[in-house]
Structures are given as C-alpha cells and as structure tokens.
Write an enzyme that holds these catalytic residues in place. Structure first.
Site, PDB file in Angstrom:
ATOM      1  N   ARG A  67       0.835  -1.202   0.000  1.00 16.36           N
ATOM      2  CA  ARG A  67       0.000   0.000   0.000  1.00 16.36           C
ATOM      3  C   ARG A  67       0.875   1.259   0.000  1.00 16.36           C
ATOM      4  NH1 ARG A  67      -2.115   2.227   4.444  1.00 16.36           N
ATOM      5  NH2 ARG A  67      -2.208   0.314   5.647  1.00 16.36           N
TER       6      ARG A  67
ATOM      7  N   TYR B 283     -16.901  14.399 -17.277  1.00 13.73           N
ATOM      8  CA  TYR B 283     -17.215  12.975 -17.165  1.00 13.73           C
ATOM      9  C   TYR B 283     -18.285  12.860 -16.066  1.00 13.73           C
ATOM     10  CZ  TYR B 283     -16.531   8.051 -16.001  1.00 13.73           C
ATOM     11  OH  TYR B 283     -16.718   6.719 -15.747  1.00 13.73           O
TER      12      TYR B 283
ATOM     13  N   LYS C 203      -8.726   3.429 -19.636  1.00 14.87           N
ATOM     14  CA  LYS C 203      -9.076   3.689 -21.024  1.00 14.87           C
ATOM     15  C   LYS C 203      -7.869   3.441 -21.942  1.00 14.87           C
ATOM     16  CE  LYS C 203     -12.813   4.765 -18.853  1.00 14.87           C
ATOM     17  NZ  LYS C 203     -13.171   6.109 -18.449  1.00 14.87           N
TER      18      LYS C 203
ATOM     19  N   ASP D 174      -7.947  16.549 -16.500  1.00 18.05           N
ATOM     20  CA  ASP D 174      -8.200  15.132 -16.801  1.00 18.05           C
ATOM     21  C   ASP D 174      -7.783  14.901 -18.255  1.00 18.05           C
ATOM     22  OD1 ASP D 174      -9.304  12.669 -17.554  1.00 18.05           O
ATOM     23  OD2 ASP D 174     -11.073  12.912 -16.293  1.00 18.05           O
TER      24      ASP D 174
END
Ligand SMILES: *Cc1c(COP(=O)(O)O)cnc(C)c1O
Length: 402
Positions: free
Chosen positions: A55, A113, A212, A187
C-alpha cells in the site's frame, strides 16, 4: 514428517535472479522482508530506501509510474511525480481531497465525465467543498468568477469533453488561474500524453483513468495522478493515498505497463480510423451532426490543431429521428459493440442520454449538445473500411425501418 512437509510448503520462496527477466515482473507481495530488524527500522524511518508494504509502494507499480511520469513530462524540462491509484475516480477524489478543505471551492465546467460531476456534487459537497460551474470557453466569465470569489482554490477541467469533443484552451485557462494563485487539474484521459501534454501549457496536476487508452485493452481499472510540485506529491498527496488505501494493485499496474508499450501505434490508428469514420458519417443523409475535432466544421478544430498532436479516437454523431433511430442504429451494428467504456482496441458505442448522462436533467443535457439522437463512438483498431461499412449499413437499415 507431516510437520516438516507443512513447514516446507509454507516457507517463503526465494527468487534467484541471475540475470534480469525481459519483461516487467509482477510483484504480488503485500509486504517486503528485512534481513535484520535494524534494516527494517531504517526503511520505516526513511533513512534507507526500500519497500515495506505494497500500500506504501511496490516495485511493479513504481516501475510503471516512472514510465508514465516520463511520458507526461516528455520534452518538458520538469520533474514530475506521479502515483497510480485504484481507479480514475479515486485519482480525482485523491487530488481534490489533497488540495481542498471545508469552505474551499472548485471552478469547473458542466460537461465533465459524469462520475466526476457526481463526485463533486454528491461527495465533495459533503466535505464542505462547493462546486462552481462555469463556461470554461469564456475567459471573461472565469475571470469575473475568480475575482469575486476568493474561496475558489482549484480549476478542474477536461479537454476534449465527453461526448461532444469540445476543447478548452489549456494555456489561457492556466495562465488566468495562476494570476489568482489557483491550481489547475486536467483530466487527460481522452488524449493520453501521446496526443496532449497539459504540463506544457502550465497545468499543475494531470489525472488519468488508465482504464481507457493507457491500458488500452479493457482489462483493468486504475488511475493516475501526476504533479509538478514534487514535495506536495511526495508529502501531502502520498499521505492521503496511503491512508485512504486507494492504491493501485500490482496486476492492474502491470497491465498498464503492457498497454503503454503500444500506445503510440494504437493512438495513431485510433485517430486515423476516427478521422475516416467521422468524414464518412458526415456524408450520410441520416446523420445531423458529427462531433470530431479533426473535422474542419467542429467548433474546436483550430484549438485542437494547436493543442493536440492528433485528434484522437473519440467521436459522436447524432441521427435525425432521436432516440428511437439511435437505438435502431446501435442494435444494427455488427462490428462495433455496445459497451460503456472507451479506449479499447475494438470499437464501442454508447448512448450518452441514457447512460453516462442519465442523471443530468434533459434541458441541461441538450444545452450541451447531448441530444436523444446522439451516439458516442470509441473508434477501435479495425480496418477503417470495415468500420465505415458497418456504420453505414446500420444507418441505412435504421432509416428504412422508420
Ligand atoms: C472513465 C473516466 C473516468 C473515471 O475513471 P475510472 O477508471 O472508471 O474510475 C474519469 N474521467 C474520464 C474522462 C473518463 O473517461
């Protein structure tokens, strides 16, 4: 006997790496061991470099991150620090939470988005962070909002926008933001650093849904945050990432590593196919409008030509006859699939009004060009002629049925 067998099975395996593997190894290990406890203490306290717990950091994830930093900063003399996250949404959440607190405001556009709009209005609002919507194509409007509202700390933007592919002037907006000591977050999912590098225009932070184009094959969910203020990223941002546990997992990072090796090839082909499909759709009598920044008729064509090195693989088009015709066209497509994502190798279509923009009131939706007849296409890597044939056959069929 059985006890010894059990111990043999359980014991940690060592990897004798005599010479390096040709491909990036996938380190599926939650923790990392120390030879001596003193070494562990030194790593924990930062006296010595090393891994502790996945982590906090993991060699597979870090190798991919270093490459992504180099890509987003390519050709720019900048020291960029990035972190992979569990999704595009967590990337956006993490950067906003790291930058903003109670009483702060974000200035943004209405056509974000869908998930980002909801994150702002349904989650960030609960933390006392208010969202102010603006027309980010209107610099005077932005300036008057910044002037009159000192609580605005961040401008958050996306270009080109989903699904109408309208573009925003990154340089003009970041210049204005910096006059008012405001940070900008961009973005860059639709473009990837191959087509557009927002840091070149002054952006402070860049985020991606690597789900994507960067992954490119539709096989994983992950996100990325990059910043040019290295100390902010390593201190504040990493602390928030580590403590909220929105870390990327090594396998999804590995899939991104695989994807980016073919990114330029894919983006060139996505762009070339989208450009051919866009022109051919514009010629079809059943099509009212084609949104593709590569078309000279698109309102953002000249800005996109300056700001992007290619026009990308996303387009949308609207059919006369509204939703009923759009649905008939979509159901007739043979080569393209109906799937709510983008950036995969195969062509995907989506109906924004009933999926990504379902929760947006009809009037606001239509004002942004998201009409009931609009179909979004993530153009894949198929043969362009096959694609054009598929879309034209579906359109012909849908119009006859009417
Ligand atoms: C998909 C997407 C996101 C969200 O990313 P996830 O990986 O699905 O969490 C954010 N921004 C844009 C532009 C996207 O296309």
């Amino acid at each position: 006997m059985n006890e010894l067998f059990a111990s043999l099975c359980v014991r940690k395996l060592d990897v004798p790496v005599l010479n390096p593997p040709q491909q990036l190894p996938l380190f599926l290990s939650s923790s990392f061991s120390f030879d001596r406890i003193e070494e562990g203490v030194d790593i924990f306290t930062g006296k010595q470099e090393g891994y502790v717990y996945s982590r906090y950091g993991n060699p597979t994830i870090e190798a991919v991150t270093r490459r992504l930093e180099a890509m987003e900063g390519f050709g720019l003399d900048m020291d960029i620090q990035g972190y992979l996250t569990s999704s595009g949404m967590s990337a956006i959440h993490l950067i906003l939470v790291s930058l903003l607190g109670q009483g702060d405001k974000v200035l943004t556009q209405a056509n974000l988005y869908g998930g980002t709009t909801e994150l702002l209005t349904r989650v960030m609002s609960g933390l006392g962070v208010e969202t102010v919507f603006s027309n980010l194509n209107d610099l005077e409007q932005i300036e008057s909002q910044l002037k009159s509202d000192p609580a605005i700390r961040v401008i958050y933007l996306e270009t080109p926008t989903n699904p109408t592919l309208s573009c925003l002037d990154l340089k003009a907006i970041t210049d204005l933001a910096h006059q008012y000591q405001i940070k900008t977050v961009v973005d860059n999912t639709f473009c990837t650093p191959y087509l557009q590098r927002p840091f070149a225009y002054g952006a402070d932070f860049v985020i991606h849904s690597t789900t994507k184009y960067l992954n490119g094959h539709g096989t994983g969910i992950a996100g990325l945050v990059l910043g040019k203020d290295k100390s902010f990223m390593k201190d504040r941002f990493w602390t928030v990432l580590k403590l909220t546990g929105a870390t990327c997992n090594p396998f999804d990072a590995w899939l991104v590593a695989n994807g980016i090796r073919t990114l330029p090839l894919r983006m060139d082909r996505h762009s070339a196919n989208a450009s051919l499909l866009a022109s051919s759709l514009a010629d079809h009598s059943g099509v009212d409008l084609v949104n593709y920044p590569g078309l000279a008729s698109h309102p953002s064509h000249s800005l996109a030509s300056r700001q992007m090195s290619g026009f990308g693989g996303m387009l949308s088009f609207s059919v006369s006859g509204g939703q009923a015709t759009a649905f008939r066209v979509m159901n007739q497509l043979k080569l393209a699939s109906l799937a709510p994502t983008l950036g995969d190798v195969d062509t995907l279509v989506l109906h924004p009004a009933t999926s990504s923009h379902l929760r947006i009131p009809k009037a606001i939706r239509e004002e942004q060009g998201i009409t009931d007849g609009l179909i979004r296409v993530s153009v894949g890597l198929e043969d362009a002629t096959d694609l054009i044939t598929d879309f034209h056959a579906a359109l012909d069929c849908a119009l006859v049925e009417k």
